[in-house]
Design an enzyme around this catalytic site. Structure first.
Site, mmCIF file in Angstrom:
data_model
loop_
_atom_site.group_PDB
_atom_site.id
_atom_site.type_symbol
_atom_site.label_atom_id
_atom_site.label_comp_id
_atom_site.label_asym_id
_atom_site.label_seq_id
_atom_site.Cartn_x
_atom_site.Cartn_y
_atom_site.Cartn_z
ATOM 1 N N ASN A 158 0.800 -1.228 0.000
ATOM 2 C CA ASN A 158 0.000 0.000 0.000
ATOM 3 C C ASN A 158 0.832 1.277 0.000
ATOM 4 O O ASN A 158 0.298 2.364 0.196
ATOM 5 C CB ASN A 158 -0.950 -0.001 1.196
ATOM 6 C CG ASN A 158 -1.799 -1.257 1.233
ATOM 7 O OD1 ASN A 158 -1.587 -2.120 2.080
ATOM 8 N ND2 ASN A 158 -2.717 -1.402 0.295
ATOM 9 N N ILE A 160 1.082 6.873 -0.343
ATOM 10 C CA ILE A 160 0.371 5.913 0.507
ATOM 11 C C ILE A 160 -1.069 5.740 0.045
ATOM 12 O O ILE A 160 -1.746 6.723 -0.253
ATOM 13 C CB ILE A 160 0.350 6.422 1.970
ATOM 14 C CG1 ILE A 160 1.777 6.667 2.475
ATOM 15 C CG2 ILE A 160 -0.387 5.449 2.891
ATOM 16 C CD1 ILE A 160 1.853 7.564 3.693
ATOM 17 N N CYS A 161 -1.522 4.488 0.006
ATOM 18 C CA CYS A 161 -2.927 4.216 -0.278
ATOM 19 C C CYS A 161 -3.590 3.831 1.041
ATOM 20 O O CYS A 161 -3.423 2.714 1.534
ATOM 21 C CB CYS A 161 -3.045 3.078 -1.291
ATOM 22 S SG CYS A 161 -4.758 2.743 -1.723
ATOM 23 N N LEU A 162 -4.282 4.776 1.648
ATOM 24 C CA LEU A 162 -4.971 4.548 2.918
ATOM 25 C C LEU A 162 -6.239 5.391 2.918
ATOM 26 O O LEU A 162 -6.173 6.602 2.707
ATOM 27 C CB LEU A 162 -4.058 4.931 4.093
ATOM 28 C CG LEU A 162 -4.616 4.722 5.497
ATOM 29 C CD1 LEU A 162 -4.867 3.240 5.776
ATOM 30 C CD2 LEU A 162 -3.678 5.289 6.555
ATOM 31 N N GLN A 220 -1.038 0.237 -3.714
ATOM 32 C CA GLN A 220 -0.421 1.453 -4.253
ATOM 33 C C GLN A 220 0.722 1.013 -5.165
ATOM 34 O O GLN A 220 1.075 1.694 -6.101
ATOM 35 C CB GLN A 220 0.114 2.307 -3.095
ATOM 36 C CG GLN A 220 0.862 3.562 -3.511
ATOM 37 C CD GLN A 220 -0.051 4.641 -4.048
ATOM 38 O OE1 GLN A 220 -1.134 4.849 -3.532
ATOM 39 N NE2 GLN A 220 0.370 5.321 -5.099
#
EC number: 2.3.2.23
Length: 200
Positions: A83, A91-93, A126
């Site tokens: 991620n 960042i993929c959050l 990500q």
């Protein structure tokens, strides 16, 4: 920056400094500039993960519209995680995007990122290369993530087999960071990693 954002960030900054997590050396935050628009965060790699023993630096930019919009956060320290981009640190959050709520704070952001290190979401990646390795070859993923933690975040030493492969390609004159990225993305196969390095 809008007064509401500055007041809020000052309060949250103090909250992090006084938090139990900070006293246990799990999270940390420092000012980069005097007007609270940019901060430097740090999180410790969680126990029982490939990131254990590492310290991860984060760039935190506070928008004018804070707390109604999330801070922009990226990893400065290189990391191998589905991620988080292994190239840019993006960042993929969800809470840093559409699931942000004005009630969230710097402390919740830092703790959520620490939790993300312990519980990756490979189906919402990500970094597709990392996510693929995570799903197809979990043991290789762990070894690779541990090696990156050692090289970039100061975690204890990892697989000597991987280290030998890195040394071998570095001895051929390639840049160490490029070598690590190539080997990691090519499943630690020296031949295909070499081809990748030569094609760049």
């Amino acid at each position: 920056m809008a007064n509401i954002a500055v007041q809020r960030i000052k309060r949250e900054f103090k909250e992090v400094l006084k938090s139990e997590e900070t006293s246990k050396n799990q999270i940390k935050v420092d000012l980069v500039d005097e007007n609270f628009t940019e901060l430097r965060g740090e999180i410790a790699g969680p126990p029982d993960t490939p990131y254990e023993g590492g310290r991860y630096q984060l760039e935190i930019k506070i928008p004018e519209t804070y707390p109604f919009n999330p801070p922009k956060v990226r990893f400065i320290t290189k990391i191998w995680h589905p991620n988080i981009s292994s190239v840019t640190g993006a960042i993929c959050l969800d809470i840093l995007k559409d699931q942000w709520a004005a009630a969230m704070t710097l402390r919740t952001v830092l703790l959520s990122l620490q939790a993300l290190l312990a519980a990756a979401e490979p189906d919402d990646p990500q970094d597709a290369v990392v996510a693929n390795q995570y799903k197809q070859n979990p043991e290789m993923f762990k070894q690779t993530a541990r090696l990156w933690s050692h090289v970039y975040a100061g975690a204890p030493v990892s697989s000597s087999d991987y280290t030998r492969k890195i040394d071998k390609l570095c001895a051929m004159g390639f840049d160490k960071n490029a070598v690590i990225a190539a080997l990691s993305s090519k499943s630690w196969d020296v031949e295909t990693a070499t081809e990748l390095l030569l094609s760049n």
